[in-house]
Design a protein around this motif. Structure first.
Motif, PDB file in Angstrom:
ATOM      1  N   MET A   1       0.818  -1.198   0.000  1.00  0.00           N
ATOM      2  CA  MET A   1       0.000   0.000   0.000  1.00  0.00           C
ATOM      3  C   MET A   1       0.864   1.266   0.000  1.00  0.00           C
ATOM      4  O   MET A   1       0.652   2.146  -0.795  1.00  0.00           O
ATOM      5  N   PHE A   2       1.848   1.325   0.881  1.00  0.00           N
ATOM      6  CA  PHE A   2       2.716   2.503   0.941  1.00  0.00           C
ATOM      7  C   PHE A   2       4.016   2.216   0.199  1.00  0.00           C
ATOM      8  O   PHE A   2       4.506   1.095   0.206  1.00  0.00           O
ATOM      9  N   GLN A   3       4.565   3.268  -0.412  1.00  0.00           N
ATOM     10  CA  GLN A   3       5.853   3.162  -1.089  1.00  0.00           C
ATOM     11  C   GLN A   3       6.738   4.312  -0.633  1.00  0.00           C
ATOM     12  O   GLN A   3       6.245   5.400  -0.320  1.00  0.00           O
ATOM     13  N   ASP A   4       8.052   4.071  -0.605  1.00  0.00           N
ATOM     14  CA  ASP A   4       8.991   5.119  -0.221  1.00  0.00           C
ATOM     15  C   ASP A   4       8.785   6.358  -1.091  1.00  0.00           C
ATOM     16  O   ASP A   4       8.534   6.246  -2.293  1.00  0.00           O
ATOM     17  N   LYS A   5       8.893   7.542  -0.445  1.00  0.00           N
ATOM     18  CA  LYS A   5       8.777   8.808  -1.166  1.00  0.00           C
ATOM     19  C   LYS A   5      10.023   9.633  -0.880  1.00  0.00           C
ATOM     20  O   LYS A   5      10.552   9.590   0.225  1.00  0.00           O
ATOM     21  N   THR A   6      10.436  10.400  -1.852  1.00  0.00           N
ATOM     22  CA  THR A   6      11.535  11.339  -1.660  1.00  0.00           C
ATOM     23  C   THR A   6      10.941  12.721  -1.435  1.00  0.00           C
ATOM     24  O   THR A   6      10.142  13.208  -2.239  1.00  0.00           O
ATOM     25  N   LEU A   7      11.322  13.328  -0.312  1.00  0.00           N
ATOM     26  CA  LEU A   7      10.827  14.656   0.049  1.00  0.00           C
ATOM     27  C   LEU A   7      11.999  15.609   0.202  1.00  0.00           C
ATOM     28  O   LEU A   7      13.147  15.186   0.374  1.00  0.00           O
ATOM     29  N   LEU A   8      11.725  16.925   0.157  1.00  0.00           N
ATOM     30  CA  LEU A   8      12.747  17.947   0.371  1.00  0.00           C
ATOM     31  C   LEU A   8      12.596  18.526   1.765  1.00  0.00           C
ATOM     32  O   LEU A   8      11.489  18.898   2.187  1.00  0.00           O
ATOM     33  N   CYS A   9      13.715  18.629   2.482  1.00  0.00           N
ATOM     34  CA  CYS A   9      13.711  19.188   3.834  1.00  0.00           C
ATOM     35  C   CYS A   9      13.461  20.695   3.759  1.00  0.00           C
ATOM     36  O   CYS A   9      14.115  21.407   2.982  1.00  0.00           O
ATOM     37  N   ALA A  10      12.538  21.189   4.576  1.00  0.00           N
ATOM     38  CA  ALA A  10      12.197  22.610   4.595  1.00  0.00           C
ATOM     39  C   ALA A  10      13.317  23.455   5.196  1.00  0.00           C
ATOM     40  O   ALA A  10      13.409  24.648   4.920  1.00  0.00           O
ATOM     41  N   ASP A  11      14.202  22.843   6.007  1.00  0.00           N
ATOM     42  CA  ASP A  11      15.276  23.604   6.647  1.00  0.00           C
ATOM     43  C   ASP A  11      16.557  23.615   5.817  1.00  0.00           C
ATOM     44  O   ASP A  11      17.089  24.675   5.516  1.00  0.00           O
ATOM     45  N   CYS A  12      17.056  22.432   5.464  1.00  0.00           N
ATOM     46  CA  CYS A  12      18.351  22.365   4.778  1.00  0.00           C
ATOM     47  C   CYS A  12      18.232  22.191   3.262  1.00  0.00           C
ATOM     48  O   CYS A  12      19.207  22.348   2.545  1.00  0.00           O
ATOM     49  N   GLY A  13      17.052  21.836   2.760  1.00  0.00           N
ATOM     50  CA  GLY A  13      16.840  21.694   1.327  1.00  0.00           C
ATOM     51  C   GLY A  13      17.298  20.378   0.734  1.00  0.00           C
ATOM     52  O   GLY A  13      17.164  20.164  -0.463  1.00  0.00           O
ATOM     53  N   ARG A  14      17.832  19.474   1.565  1.00  0.00           N
ATOM     54  CA  ARG A  14      18.283  18.177   1.054  1.00  0.00           C
ATOM     55  C   ARG A  14      17.099  17.229   0.895  1.00  0.00           C
ATOM     56  O   ARG A  14      16.087  17.357   1.574  1.00  0.00           O
ATOM     57  N   GLU A  15      17.290  16.262   0.011  1.00  0.00           N
ATOM     58  CA  GLU A  15      16.280  15.226  -0.165  1.00  0.00           C
ATOM     59  C   GLU A  15      16.407  14.212   0.958  1.00  0.00           C
ATOM     60  O   GLU A  15      17.514  13.936   1.436  1.00  0.00           O
ATOM     61  N   PHE A  16      15.280  13.674   1.391  1.00  0.00           N
ATOM     62  CA  PHE A  16      15.279  12.581   2.361  1.00  0.00           C
ATOM     63  C   PHE A  16      14.142  11.644   2.013  1.00  0.00           C
ATOM     64  O   PHE A  16      13.196  12.016   1.337  1.00  0.00           O
ATOM     65  N   THR A  17      14.254  10.398   2.474  1.00  0.00           N
ATOM     66  CA  THR A  17      13.265   9.374   2.139  1.00  0.00           C
ATOM     67  C   THR A  17      12.242   9.243   3.260  1.00  0.00           C
ATOM     68  O   THR A  17      12.599   9.087   4.422  1.00  0.00           O
ATOM     69  N   PHE A  18      10.986   9.357   2.888  1.00  0.00           N
ATOM     70  CA  PHE A  18       9.861   9.097   3.782  1.00  0.00           C
ATOM     71  C   PHE A  18       9.469   7.658   3.483  1.00  0.00           C
ATOM     72  O   PHE A  18       8.794   7.372   2.502  1.00  0.00           O
ATOM     73  N   THR A  19       9.973   6.744   4.326  1.00  0.00           N
ATOM     74  CA  THR A  19       9.834   5.317   4.017  1.00  0.00           C
ATOM     75  C   THR A  19       8.389   4.839   4.132  1.00  0.00           C
ATOM     76  O   THR A  19       7.560   5.473   4.780  1.00  0.00           O
ATOM     77  N   ALA A  20       8.134   3.688   3.514  1.00  0.00           N
ATOM     78  CA  ALA A  20       6.806   3.074   3.586  1.00  0.00           C
ATOM     79  C   ALA A  20       6.443   2.784   5.040  1.00  0.00           C
ATOM     80  O   ALA A  20       5.292   2.987   5.449  1.00  0.00           O
ATOM     81  N   GLY A  21       7.422   2.342   5.833  1.00  0.00           N
ATOM     82  CA  GLY A  21       7.169   2.073   7.251  1.00  0.00           C
ATOM     83  C   GLY A  21       6.798   3.327   8.017  1.00  0.00           C
ATOM     84  O   GLY A  21       5.896   3.307   8.867  1.00  0.00           O
ATOM     85  N   GLU A  22       7.484   4.431   7.733  1.00  0.00           N
ATOM     86  CA  GLU A  22       7.149   5.706   8.381  1.00  0.00           C
ATOM     87  C   GLU A  22       5.753   6.166   7.959  1.00  0.00           C
ATOM     88  O   GLU A  22       4.983   6.663   8.772  1.00  0.00           O
ATOM     89  N   GLN A  23       5.435   5.990   6.685  1.00  0.00           N
ATOM     90  CA  GLN A  23       4.112   6.378   6.197  1.00  0.00           C
ATOM     91  C   GLN A  23       3.021   5.569   6.886  1.00  0.00           C
ATOM     92  O   GLN A  23       1.976   6.106   7.262  1.00  0.00           O
ATOM     93  N   GLU A  24       3.281   4.277   7.073  1.00  0.00           N
ATOM     94  CA  GLU A  24       2.310   3.424   7.758  1.00  0.00           C
ATOM     95  C   GLU A  24       2.125   3.886   9.202  1.00  0.00           C
ATOM     96  O   GLU A  24       1.002   3.969   9.698  1.00  0.00           O
TER      97      GLU A  24
END
Length: 95
Positions: A1-24
């Motif tokens: 149901m959930f899949q890893d997503k790549t998001l941009l950090c609002a503070d440093c601007g780097r990409e980070f992964t919002f994992t399927a487990g975190e989404q769950e």
């Protein structure tokens, strides 16, 4: 149901992964918003209290032992103020 997503950090601007487990986890807790900060920026923000200035402390004399102490509120003349040790004793005896 959930899949890893790549998001941009609002503070440093780097990409980070919002994992399927975190989404769950977010879904189970009912959180509606995705995280805005990477793990490092979240930890820094938590440790720095969100960049807030340190709490103003006031000097007072303990009503019980007469020791000078620091409290995070402005003492009022008609109310007793206790040092931490006396406050804990007074608090535990009131229970």
């Amino acid at each position: 149901m959930f899949q890893d997503k790549t998001l941009l950090c609002a503070d440093c601007g780097r990409e980070f992964t919002f994992t399927a487990g975190e989404q769950e986890f977010y879904h189970e807790k009912g959180f509606e918003n995705e995280p805005k900060r990477c793990r490092e920026c979240r930890v820094n923000r938590r440790n720095n209290h969100g960049g807030k200035a340190p709490r103003e402390m006031y000097t007072a004399i303990c009503a019980r032992c007469s020791a000078e102490t620091q409290v995070p509120f402005k003492p009022v003349e008609d109310r007793p103020v206790y040092c931490l040790e006396c406050f804990q004793e007074v608090k535990s005896s009131a229970i």
